[in-house]
Design a protein around this motif. Structure first.
Motif, PDB file in Angstrom:
ATOM      1  N   TYR A 112       0.736  -1.147  -0.010  1.00 48.85           N
ATOM      2  CA  TYR A 112      -0.203  -0.027  -0.164  1.00 48.85           C
ATOM      3  C   TYR A 112       0.610   1.264  -0.042  1.00 48.85           C
ATOM      4  N   PRO A 113       0.510   2.198  -0.621  1.00 46.47           N
ATOM      5  CA  PRO A 113       1.192   3.574  -0.655  1.00 46.47           C
ATOM      6  C   PRO A 113       1.066   4.461   0.692  1.00 46.47           C
ATOM      7  N   GLN A 114       2.036   5.072   1.101  1.00 46.36           N
ATOM      8  CA  GLN A 114       2.105   5.878   2.184  1.00 46.36           C
ATOM      9  C   GLN A 114       1.160   7.102   1.897  1.00 46.36           C
ATOM     10  N   ILE A 115       0.250   7.475   2.764  1.00 49.49           N
ATOM     11  CA  ILE A 115      -0.578   8.596   2.410  1.00 49.49           C
ATOM     12  C   ILE A 115       0.124   9.920   2.669  1.00 49.49           C
ATOM     13  N   THR A 116       0.678  10.649   1.365  1.00 48.49           N
ATOM     14  CA  THR A 116       1.101  11.750   1.246  1.00 48.49           C
ATOM     15  C   THR A 116       0.138  12.733   0.408  1.00 48.49           C
ATOM     16  N   SER A 117       0.764  13.950   0.385  1.00 49.35           N
ATOM     17  CA  SER A 117      -0.283  14.932  -0.541  1.00 49.35           C
ATOM     18  C   SER A 117      -0.150  14.381  -1.914  1.00 49.35           C
ATOM     19  N   ARG A 118       1.092  14.161  -2.313  1.00 47.65           N
ATOM     20  CA  ARG A 118       1.094  13.581  -3.753  1.00 47.65           C
ATOM     21  C   ARG A 118       0.259  12.225  -3.839  1.00 47.65           C
ATOM     22  N   ALA A 119       0.360  11.262  -3.258  1.00 43.67           N
ATOM     23  CA  ALA A 119      -0.250  10.034  -3.167  1.00 43.67           C
ATOM     24  C   ALA A 119      -1.746  10.275  -3.264  1.00 43.67           C
ATOM     25  N   ALA A 120      -1.988  11.016  -2.380  1.00 47.39           N
ATOM     26  CA  ALA A 120      -3.499  11.407  -2.354  1.00 47.39           C
ATOM     27  C   ALA A 120      -4.169  11.890  -3.544  1.00 47.39           C
ATOM     28  N   MET A 121      -3.496  13.123  -4.227  1.00 48.56           N
ATOM     29  CA  MET A 121      -3.932  13.525  -5.456  1.00 48.56           C
ATOM     30  C   MET A 121      -3.943  12.177  -6.606  1.00 48.56           C
ATOM     31  N   VAL A 122      -2.780  11.600  -6.553  1.00 50.16           N
ATOM     32  CA  VAL A 122      -2.865  10.637  -7.545  1.00 50.16           C
ATOM     33  C   VAL A 122      -4.068   9.491  -7.547  1.00 50.16           C
ATOM     34  N   LEU A 123      -4.315   9.281  -6.080  1.00 49.02           N
ATOM     35  CA  LEU A 123      -5.477   8.293  -5.725  1.00 49.02           C
ATOM     36  C   LEU A 123      -6.856   8.831  -5.980  1.00 49.02           C
ATOM     37  N   VAL A 124      -7.032  10.149  -5.746  1.00 50.70           N
ATOM     38  CA  VAL A 124      -8.014  10.934  -6.065  1.00 50.70           C
ATOM     39  C   VAL A 124      -8.497  11.121  -7.558  1.00 50.70           C
ATOM     40  N   VAL A 125      -7.457  11.418  -8.136  1.00 47.26           N
ATOM     41  CA  VAL A 125      -7.457  11.717  -9.683  1.00 47.26           C
ATOM     42  C   VAL A 125      -7.769  10.482 -10.659  1.00 47.26           C
ATOM     43  N   SER A 126      -7.107   9.457 -10.017  1.00 44.59           N
ATOM     44  CA  SER A 126      -7.327   8.065 -10.792  1.00 44.59           C
ATOM     45  C   SER A 126      -8.665   7.544 -10.510  1.00 44.59           C
ATOM     46  N   VAL A 165       0.386  12.279 -14.015  1.00 46.29           N
ATOM     47  CA  VAL A 165       0.561  13.351 -14.936  1.00 46.29           C
ATOM     48  C   VAL A 165      -0.176  14.853 -14.374  1.00 46.29           C
ATOM     49  N   VAL A 166      -1.385  14.490 -13.960  1.00 43.43           N
ATOM     50  CA  VAL A 166      -2.137  15.550 -13.554  1.00 43.43           C
ATOM     51  C   VAL A 166      -1.585  16.381 -12.420  1.00 43.43           C
ATOM     52  N   SER A 167      -0.917  15.454 -11.223  1.00 44.60           N
ATOM     53  CA  SER A 167      -0.427  15.809 -10.187  1.00 44.60           C
ATOM     54  C   SER A 167       1.085  16.442 -10.286  1.00 44.60           C
ATOM     55  N   THR A 168       1.642  16.219 -11.461  1.00 45.90           N
ATOM     56  CA  THR A 168       2.991  16.588 -11.546  1.00 45.90           C
ATOM     57  C   THR A 168       3.182  18.145 -11.542  1.00 45.90           C
ATOM     58  N   PRO A 169       2.347  18.990 -12.208  1.00 51.48           N
ATOM     59  CA  PRO A 169       2.682  20.480 -12.340  1.00 51.48           C
ATOM     60  C   PRO A 169       2.266  20.922 -10.605  1.00 51.48           C
ATOM     61  N   ILE A 170       1.492  20.469  -9.798  1.00 50.49           N
ATOM     62  CA  ILE A 170       1.294  21.021  -8.586  1.00 50.49           C
ATOM     63  C   ILE A 170       2.331  20.530  -7.871  1.00 50.49           C
ATOM     64  N   ALA A 171       2.853  19.217  -8.155  1.00 52.03           N
ATOM     65  CA  ALA A 171       4.121  18.783  -7.160  1.00 52.03           C
ATOM     66  C   ALA A 171       5.230  19.514  -7.613  1.00 52.03           C
ATOM     67  N   ARG A 172       5.553  20.051  -8.851  1.00 52.88           N
ATOM     68  CA  ARG A 172       6.694  20.635  -9.169  1.00 52.88           C
ATOM     69  C   ARG A 172       6.442  22.060  -8.313  1.00 52.88           C
ATOM     70  N   ILE A 173       5.419  22.883  -8.439  1.00 55.65           N
ATOM     71  CA  ILE A 173       5.338  24.046  -7.965  1.00 55.65           C
ATOM     72  C   ILE A 173       5.539  23.921  -6.269  1.00 55.65           C
ATOM     73  N   MET A 174       5.220  22.917  -5.669  1.00 59.15           N
ATOM     74  CA  MET A 174       5.236  22.727  -4.171  1.00 59.15           C
ATOM     75  C   MET A 174       6.627  22.554  -3.993  1.00 59.15           C
ATOM     76  N   LYS A 175       7.480  21.506  -4.859  1.00 57.07           N
ATOM     77  CA  LYS A 175       8.720  21.347  -4.896  1.00 57.07           C
ATOM     78  C   LYS A 175       9.669  22.428  -4.758  1.00 57.07           C
ATOM     79  N   ARG A 176       9.322  23.439  -5.793  1.00 55.54           N
ATOM     80  CA  ARG A 176      10.147  24.643  -5.956  1.00 55.54           C
ATOM     81  C   ARG A 176       9.955  25.393  -4.909  1.00 55.54           C
ATOM     82  N   ARG A 177       9.019  25.778  -4.122  1.00 56.53           N
ATOM     83  CA  ARG A 177       8.743  26.267  -3.181  1.00 56.53           C
ATOM     84  C   ARG A 177       9.559  26.040  -1.870  1.00 56.53           C
ATOM     85  N   ILE A 178       9.190  24.614  -1.614  1.00 60.98           N
ATOM     86  CA  ILE A 178      10.097  23.958  -0.726  1.00 60.98           C
ATOM     87  C   ILE A 178      11.748  24.088  -0.737  1.00 60.98           C
TER      88      ILE A 178
END
Length: 580
Positions: A112-126, A165-178
């Motif tokens: 099972y995946p660890q529930i992170t913000s990215r994993a949650a986005m992937v699960l919901v979008v899928s 794919v859908v979560s990647t742009p959001i993840a990149r923005i979050m990554k850049r800020r961090i």
């Protein structure tokens, strides 16, 4: 057949399909997560036959057959008579898939995946993609429902990738800020000494040894476990680093050129340690030259008056030492490495009853220092020499170093001795896998006294073009050292089997067993008092637990969070420190 019966069958199919689709979404999210949502790592994942078998298997063929039959029924009206038997077949298919899943849960074979913000986005979008397609079909023409359900199931890996794919742009923005936030915070901490560690192997052990030694005098913060990406380092800086710390020790990993340079630009190390360069992740780097360039980015990032520390036991790293024009040190686990080079080396190594005794020589000094450690293996001697080199450079005495060494224990799942069943000894080396680590573990096993020497091995991944050659060499070593071996994946088993038998193992003792409960049962039937069982590479935890005696208890497990342990020294000791 009565229309009501057909409707009932379709509703039942829809219900079981929802559960099956959820199972598929969870599984493929898990796979994407462990591959860090990277296409290059996912591509490398499918290099292995066992990975391809997650798609190309009997389930795939059944799905394809059902899909073809569903399409035929819709396109050719004369085939409507197969509606109800086809519906029954599809329902039976999904019921069987769920029963198989529950059996895997019972055997602890599920992931099972660890529930992170990215994993949650992937699960919901899928999930939304799956349900959206079904809703659109029902809205348009429910005649195509069976075709849609089977097609979605058939394309589950692709549809789950849409979530990535859908979560990647959001993840990149979050990554850049961090990353930017961490960089700004680090720049404000002018007095902080940062030590960066990288290499194809030995990073985590060397890091933990350095932290154990330096904590005798300094307050030290470190990245946790083997979390070594730029995001892991950045989050440690943002969440945990403050002005009370004297030193920050950061492990830095990479899968391609440029990643260590990014991490180093955030952490801004003054000391850089290069532990070794080998073929690990070769399929991602593309060549050994690219691997070398990627790892050397840490040394290039050091300031002109920084310090580069190289492992002389690795030929590639040793060559880089001679090329480096910055202040530098060379460490090694043997006395034959360049004696004129500044640094620390093991003049002699003696394996004693409960560990290792090492005579250490620093540079060209005549006097040697004797240290003892509970650690096993030549590779750990090498890692310890690297830690001692760093400790000496920040002004620590050998008495302080000895005190720090007393507090070093085997890192969890790295050559960790544990009580096994029937008074056997289990050596848990399931932390991670690379060629250097496998041969180091087999060298330790070879030196140990035991009745039977048994290895449980998961083949290595991401070795690219050298994978077959690597497993030939491993198979030969297994044949020389082990009395029995269980390989827990079909990947490269024929190669391992051939080489092991060729080099001394009985053909009936080299087995491939992929189900964890069967592995445990087989070992239980053969293990005896004074046997030694080596668990090598990422062995399923249920196998490890199944082979351990109850007397290990909770005391064998260490706290996962080392940061608080590494920050226990009082501030009064600061006055004695000398920073490079």
């Amino acid at each position: 057949m009565n229309d009501n019966v057909i409707i009932f069958l379709h509703l039942a199919i829809l219900g079981f399909w929802v559960l099956t689709a959820l199972k598929n979404i969870i599984f493929w999210t898990y796979v994407w997560q462990i591959k860090e949502y990277r296409l290059d790592r996912m591509t490398a994942y499918f290099e292995l036959p066992s990975s391809r078998a997650t798609i190309l298997n009997a389930r795939f063929l059944l799905s394809l057959a059902l899909l073809c039959m569903s399409v035929v029924m819709v396109l050719w009206q004369g085939f409507w008579f197969i509606d109800w038997p086809l519906s029954v077949a599809i329902l039976a298919f999904y019921v069987l898939m769920l029963l198989r899943f529950f059996e895997q849960v019972r055997r602890k074979e599920t992931h099972y995946p660890q529930i992170t913000s990215r994993a949650a986005m992937v699960l919901v979008v899928s999930a939304l993609v799956h349900l959206g397609i079904v809703a659109a079909v029902l809205q348009f023409d429910n005649t195509y429902l069976l075709v849609a359900l089977v097609t979605i199931d058939f394309l589950a890996p692709v549809l789950c990738s849409i979530g990535v794919v859908v979560s990647t742009p959001i993840a990149r923005i979050m990554k850049r800020r961090i990353l930017e936030g961490a960089r700004r915070k680090r720049e404000q901490m002018k007095g902080l000494l940062v030590i960066g560690i990288t290499g194809s192997y030995g990073k985590t052990s060397t890091k933990e040894f350095i932290v154990a030694l330096l904590s005798e005098r300094f307050k030290v913060l470190t990245t946790v476990a083997n979390n070594n990406t730029e995001m892991s380092v950045a989050r440690t800086i943002l969440n945990d680093l403050n002005n009370s710390y004297d030193i920050f020790v950061a492990e830095m990993g990479a899968y391609k050129k440029g990643e260590i340079a990014t991490t180093a630009s955030i952490a801004q190390p003054t000391i850089g340690v290069l532990t070794g360069i080998g073929p690990q992740h070769l399929s991602l780097f593309g060549s050994m030259q690219n691997t070398q360039k990627a790892k050397y980015e840490l040394i290039e990032a050091l300031p002109e008056k920084g310090l580069a520390v190289f492992n002389g036991d690795n030929d590639i790293v040793k060559d880089l030492f001679y090329q480096c024009e910055k202040p530098k040190r060379l460490y090694a686990s043997n006395a034959f490495v360049d004696k004129n080079a500044p640094g620390v080396r093991a003049e002699s190594t003696k394996y004693i009853n409960k560990g290792t005794e090492i005579k250490v020589r620093e540079g060209q000094k005549q006097k040697t220092e004797t240290i003892t450690t509970d650690l096993l293996g030549k590779h750990n001697v090498s890692n310890l020499m690297g830690a001692i080199t760093v400790a000496r450079e920040v002004g620590m005495s050998f008495d302080e170093i000895r005190q720090g060494i007393k507090k070093i224990e085997s890192i969890e799942h790295t050559l960790k001795p544990l009580y096994g069943l029937n008074e056997s000894l289990v050596i848990d080396d399931s932390y991670s896998g690379n060629m250097h680590g496998v041969f180091a573990a087999l060298d330790v096993l070879q030196r140990m006294q035991g009745k039977q020497k048994i290895m449980i091995f998961l083949p290595l991944i991401e070795l690219g073009s050298i994978a077959e050659k690597a497993h030939k060499d491993i198979g030969a070593k297994i044949g020389e050292v082990c009395d029995a071996c269980i390989v827990v994946s079909q990947d490269y088993f024929p190669i391992l089997y051939e080489e092991a038998v060729k080099h001394g193992m009985h053909k009936d003792k080299m087995l491939c067993i992929t189900k964890p409960d069967q592995v445990v049962q087989h070992i239980k039937e053969m293990v005896q008092k004074q046997d030694i069982i080596l668990l090598e590479n990422r062995i399923n935890p249920s196998i490890t637990q199944g082979l351990l005696a109850k007397k290990n208890g909770n005391g064998s497990e260490k706290s996962k969070d080392k940061k608080n342990q590494n920050a226990t020294k009082d501030q009064k000791n600061k006055k004695d420190k000398k920073k490079k």
